[in-house]
Design a protein around this motif. Structure first.
Motif, PDB file in Angstrom:
ATOM      1  N   UNK A  33       0.814  -1.230  -0.113  1.00  0.00           N
ATOM      2  CA  UNK A  33       0.173  -0.143   0.085  1.00  0.00           C
ATOM      3  C   UNK A  33       0.859   1.376   0.010  1.00  0.00           C
ATOM      4  N   UNK A  34       2.145   1.166  -0.221  1.00  0.00           N
ATOM      5  CA  UNK A  34       3.143   2.368  -0.676  1.00  0.00           C
ATOM      6  C   UNK A  34       3.515   2.155  -1.936  1.00  0.00           C
ATOM      7  N   UNK A  35       3.582   0.743  -2.377  1.00  0.00           N
ATOM      8  CA  UNK A  35       4.160   0.598  -3.957  1.00  0.00           C
ATOM      9  C   UNK A  35       3.257  -0.359  -4.695  1.00  0.00           C
ATOM     10  N   UNK A  36       3.027  -1.512  -4.493  1.00  0.00           N
ATOM     11  CA  UNK A  36       2.216  -2.476  -5.146  1.00  0.00           C
ATOM     12  C   UNK A  36       2.264  -3.916  -4.848  1.00  0.00           C
ATOM     13  N   UNK A  37       1.402  -4.943  -5.582  1.00  0.00           N
ATOM     14  CA  UNK A  37       1.821  -6.182  -5.346  1.00  0.00           C
ATOM     15  C   UNK A  37       3.010  -6.626  -5.512  1.00  0.00           C
ATOM     16  N   UNK A  38       3.834  -6.092  -6.229  1.00  0.00           N
ATOM     17  CA  UNK A  38       5.199  -6.670  -6.716  1.00  0.00           C
ATOM     18  C   UNK A  38       5.771  -6.462  -5.613  1.00  0.00           C
ATOM     19  N   UNK A  39       5.780  -5.237  -4.843  1.00  0.00           N
ATOM     20  CA  UNK A  39       6.703  -4.894  -3.488  1.00  0.00           C
ATOM     21  C   UNK A  39       6.359  -5.958  -2.260  1.00  0.00           C
ATOM     22  N   UNK A  40       4.846  -6.426  -2.361  1.00  0.00           N
ATOM     23  CA  UNK A  40       4.332  -7.230  -1.340  1.00  0.00           C
ATOM     24  C   UNK A  40       5.043  -8.710  -1.475  1.00  0.00           C
TER      25      UNK A  40
ATOM     26  N   UNK B  48     -15.771 -17.269   3.017  1.00  0.00           N
ATOM     27  CA  UNK B  48     -14.759 -17.948   3.666  1.00  0.00           C
ATOM     28  C   UNK B  48     -13.598 -16.863   4.239  1.00  0.00           C
ATOM     29  N   UNK B  49     -14.054 -15.950   4.994  1.00  0.00           N
ATOM     30  CA  UNK B  49     -12.948 -15.046   5.279  1.00  0.00           C
ATOM     31  C   UNK B  49     -12.350 -15.211   6.747  1.00  0.00           C
ATOM     32  N   UNK B  50     -11.128 -14.883   6.554  1.00  0.00           N
ATOM     33  CA  UNK B  50     -10.424 -14.827   8.032  1.00  0.00           C
ATOM     34  C   UNK B  50     -10.770 -13.298   8.394  1.00  0.00           C
ATOM     35  N   UNK B  51     -11.891 -13.133   9.226  1.00  0.00           N
ATOM     36  CA  UNK B  51     -12.326 -12.088   9.383  1.00  0.00           C
ATOM     37  C   UNK B  51     -10.886 -10.995  10.139  1.00  0.00           C
ATOM     38  N   UNK B  52     -10.387 -11.436  11.138  1.00  0.00           N
ATOM     39  CA  UNK B  52      -9.241 -10.710  11.769  1.00  0.00           C
ATOM     40  C   UNK B  52      -8.255 -10.051  10.621  1.00  0.00           C
ATOM     41  N   UNK B  53      -7.805 -10.833   9.610  1.00  0.00           N
ATOM     42  CA  UNK B  53      -6.829 -10.539   8.738  1.00  0.00           C
ATOM     43  C   UNK B  53      -7.614  -9.383   7.635  1.00  0.00           C
ATOM     44  N   UNK B  54      -8.679  -9.671   7.307  1.00  0.00           N
ATOM     45  CA  UNK B  54      -9.625  -8.868   6.548  1.00  0.00           C
ATOM     46  C   UNK B  54      -9.908  -7.462   7.186  1.00  0.00           C
ATOM     47  N   UNK B  55     -10.195  -7.540   8.603  1.00  0.00           N
ATOM     48  CA  UNK B  55     -10.422  -6.318   9.055  1.00  0.00           C
ATOM     49  C   UNK B  55      -8.850  -5.520   9.320  1.00  0.00           C
ATOM     50  N   UNK B  56      -7.995  -6.209   9.450  1.00  0.00           N
ATOM     51  CA  UNK B  56      -6.611  -5.426   9.727  1.00  0.00           C
ATOM     52  C   UNK B  56      -6.130  -4.753   8.141  1.00  0.00           C
ATOM     53  N   UNK B  57      -6.299  -5.373   7.186  1.00  0.00           N
ATOM     54  CA  UNK B  57      -6.274  -5.043   6.100  1.00  0.00           C
ATOM     55  C   UNK B  57      -6.941  -3.624   5.717  1.00  0.00           C
ATOM     56  N   UNK B  58      -8.370  -3.833   5.757  1.00  0.00           N
ATOM     57  CA  UNK B  58      -9.414  -2.809   5.861  1.00  0.00           C
ATOM     58  C   UNK B  58      -9.039  -1.729   6.625  1.00  0.00           C
ATOM     59  N   UNK B  59      -8.653  -1.858   7.931  1.00  0.00           N
ATOM     60  CA  UNK B  59      -8.001  -0.815   8.829  1.00  0.00           C
ATOM     61  C   UNK B  59      -6.840   0.123   8.357  1.00  0.00           C
ATOM     62  N   UNK B  60      -6.112  -0.705   7.477  1.00  0.00           N
ATOM     63  CA  UNK B  60      -5.067   0.165   7.009  1.00  0.00           C
ATOM     64  C   UNK B  60      -5.402   0.872   5.922  1.00  0.00           C
ATOM     65  N   UNK B  61      -6.131   0.361   4.868  1.00  0.00           N
ATOM     66  CA  UNK B  61      -6.631   1.177   3.946  1.00  0.00           C
ATOM     67  C   UNK B  61      -7.639   2.401   4.378  1.00  0.00           C
ATOM     68  N   UNK B  62      -8.713   2.203   5.281  1.00  0.00           N
ATOM     69  CA  UNK B  62      -9.441   3.254   5.695  1.00  0.00           C
ATOM     70  C   UNK B  62      -9.001   4.370   6.555  1.00  0.00           C
ATOM     71  N   UNK B  63      -7.913   3.599   7.447  1.00  0.00           N
ATOM     72  CA  UNK B  63      -7.206   4.738   8.551  1.00  0.00           C
ATOM     73  C   UNK B  63      -6.314   5.574   7.666  1.00  0.00           C
ATOM     74  N   UNK B  64      -5.449   4.876   6.680  1.00  0.00           N
ATOM     75  CA  UNK B  64      -4.268   5.731   6.171  1.00  0.00           C
ATOM     76  C   UNK B  64      -5.061   6.761   5.215  1.00  0.00           C
ATOM     77  N   UNK B  65      -6.327   6.516   4.827  1.00  0.00           N
ATOM     78  CA  UNK B  65      -6.825   7.572   3.941  1.00  0.00           C
ATOM     79  C   UNK B  65      -7.363   8.778   4.781  1.00  0.00           C
ATOM     80  N   UNK B  66      -8.084   8.421   6.023  1.00  0.00           N
ATOM     81  CA  UNK B  66      -8.246   9.477   6.896  1.00  0.00           C
ATOM     82  C   UNK B  66      -7.149  10.256   7.323  1.00  0.00           C
ATOM     83  N   UNK B  67      -6.123   9.762   7.767  1.00  0.00           N
ATOM     84  CA  UNK B  67      -4.947  10.436   8.396  1.00  0.00           C
ATOM     85  C   UNK B  67      -4.277  11.252   7.418  1.00  0.00           C
TER      86      UNK B  67
END
Length: 397
Positions: free
Chosen positions: A134-141, A305-324
């Motif tokens: 989320x600073x570069x792209x999938x290649x960076x991951x 078939x979600x891993x809700x915790x991992x899904x929530x963490x990634x969602x938290x990063x996306x939404x939180x970084x946008x707000x900040x």
């Protein structure tokens, strides 16, 4: 044969949407870009496309189509840009991109503390790969996964959730994000204001944001120049692929994108190429093909078939970084379009810059957006590894 039909549908569906938008004003207000992506998702959700079009063959065709369409679109869009004019906005764009990157790092590390118990001892790996993505792209991951020897299963799951959450992020940006953040961020002020008729003429080919702008693509008189612009784009892509093939495989994907962008910019400095009729419109049509194909690849069944915790963490990063980022941009008096293009540059990377610029109806912001996204590629690996090991130390893992 079924796969050929699917590819033809991807190529022709945007044309049908353009015709509909030309005749129905409310659709035109939504925008062809949004409709192309949305229709692709709708078809994927309501129809089992993999079963209908021979499974794996369809997926391979979709991936190839997205790669080819975006590769050819980038030079076509860049050919028609006045670089000097566009770079007058680079100052605010670079500031906003730095803010976007810092916001991703802050939220990722903070989230690691919040989700430590839920995600366990591998949280530091997840944090590092998230920053890279989320600073570069999938290649960076992928590069960070190798660098920190992250768990393969976590990497695969993160890739899956990244696709779904990035699609949700993109839908948000393409629909209501500007209305929400525009409540407190100042509007974009065009750099061409007060710079005379010559500056306006340089941007004339980008001025029409409606579906009517695509009518020029079917004019026979313009066809030779349209074809020539596509040929030049193919040359730029070929040169980029040739150059990247000389480099290590670990950096070849990033090198290809950067090289395509570079050769596209080089072409824009040649007056004959920059003034070719329909270069920009042809590039935007390929962006529509890209959006429809990407949308049709979104597997909404992943929600079952979600891993809700991992899904929530990634969602938290996306939404939180946008707000900040939005809060800091408000403090720095950065406009709404620059905020959104740099947020997208960090989260979505280079190929989506023309998509977001199209949604914003602001072509001026596109070139600075490319520059910001490329900087994200360059920083992603360093920041990802740094955050991974820093988080591991801070959490005592």
């Amino acid at each position: 044969m079924p796969v050929i039909v699917a590819v033809l549908a991807c190529l022709l569906m945007p044309a049908l949407l353009i015709i509909l938008c030309q005749r129905i004003k409310i659709l035109d207000k939504l925008g062809v870009v949004v409709l192309s992506f949305g229709l692709g998702i709708a078809l994927s959700g309501f129809l089992d496309l993999t079963a209908l079009f021979s499974g794996g063959d369809l997926t391979a065709a979709q991936i190839s189509l997205t790669e080819i369409s975006i590769a050819l679109a980038l030079p076509l869009l860049l050919f028609s840009i006045n670089v000097k004019h566009s770079m007058r906005m680079a100052g605010d764009t670079m500031k906003s991109m730095v803010v976007a990157v810092v916001a991703v790092v802050i939220v990722t590390v903070a989230g690691a503390f919040l989700f430590k118990d839920a995600l366990g001892e591998n949280i530091w790996q997840i944090a590092g790969m998230s920053v890279g993505a989320y600073t570069g792209g999938g290649v960076n991951m992928a590069a960070i996964k190798t660098a920190i020897e992250a768990d393969q299963n976590i990497f695969i799951t993160m890739n899956t959730y990244d696709i779904l959450l990035s699609a949700i992020y993109l839908i948000f940006v393409m629909t209501i994000a500007k209305s929400i953040f525009g409540l407190f961020l100042r509007p974009f002020s065009s750099s061409k204001e007060g710079q005379g008729e010559e500056s306006e003429n340089e941007m004339a080919h980008m001025a029409d944001e409606t579906a009517n702008s695509y009518k020029s693509l079917v004019k026979l008189k313009a066809f030779p120049q349209t074809l020539l612009s596509i040929v030049f784009s193919g040359v730029a892509v070929g040169l980029a692929l040739g150059f990247s093939s000389l480099l290590p495989e670990s950096v070849s994907s990033v090198a290809t994108i950067v090289s395509i962008t570079t050769f596209g910019l080089m072409g824009s400095f040649i007056p004959f190429i920059r003034k070719l009729t329909n270069s920009f419109q042809a590039g935007m049509y390929l962006i529509l093909v890209f959006c429809f194909a990407m949308g049709s690849m979104t597997d909404v069944r992943m929600l079952a078939e979600l891993n809700y915790d991992l899904f929530a963490y990634i969602g938290f990063i996306l939404l939180g970084s946008m707000v900040i980022q939005a809060i800091i941009c408000k403090m720095l008096k950065i406009d709404i379009d620059t905020f959104m293009i740099t947020s997208s540059a960090a989260i979505m990377s280079v190929p989506f810059i023309p998509v977001i610029a199209g949604v914003l109806k602001n072509r001026e912001i596109m070139l600075p957006g490319f520059a910001a996204a490329i900087i994200g590629y360059a920083l992603g690996n360093y920041l990802g590894v740094l955050v991974a090991y820093s988080t591991r130390y801070l959490l005592g893992l």
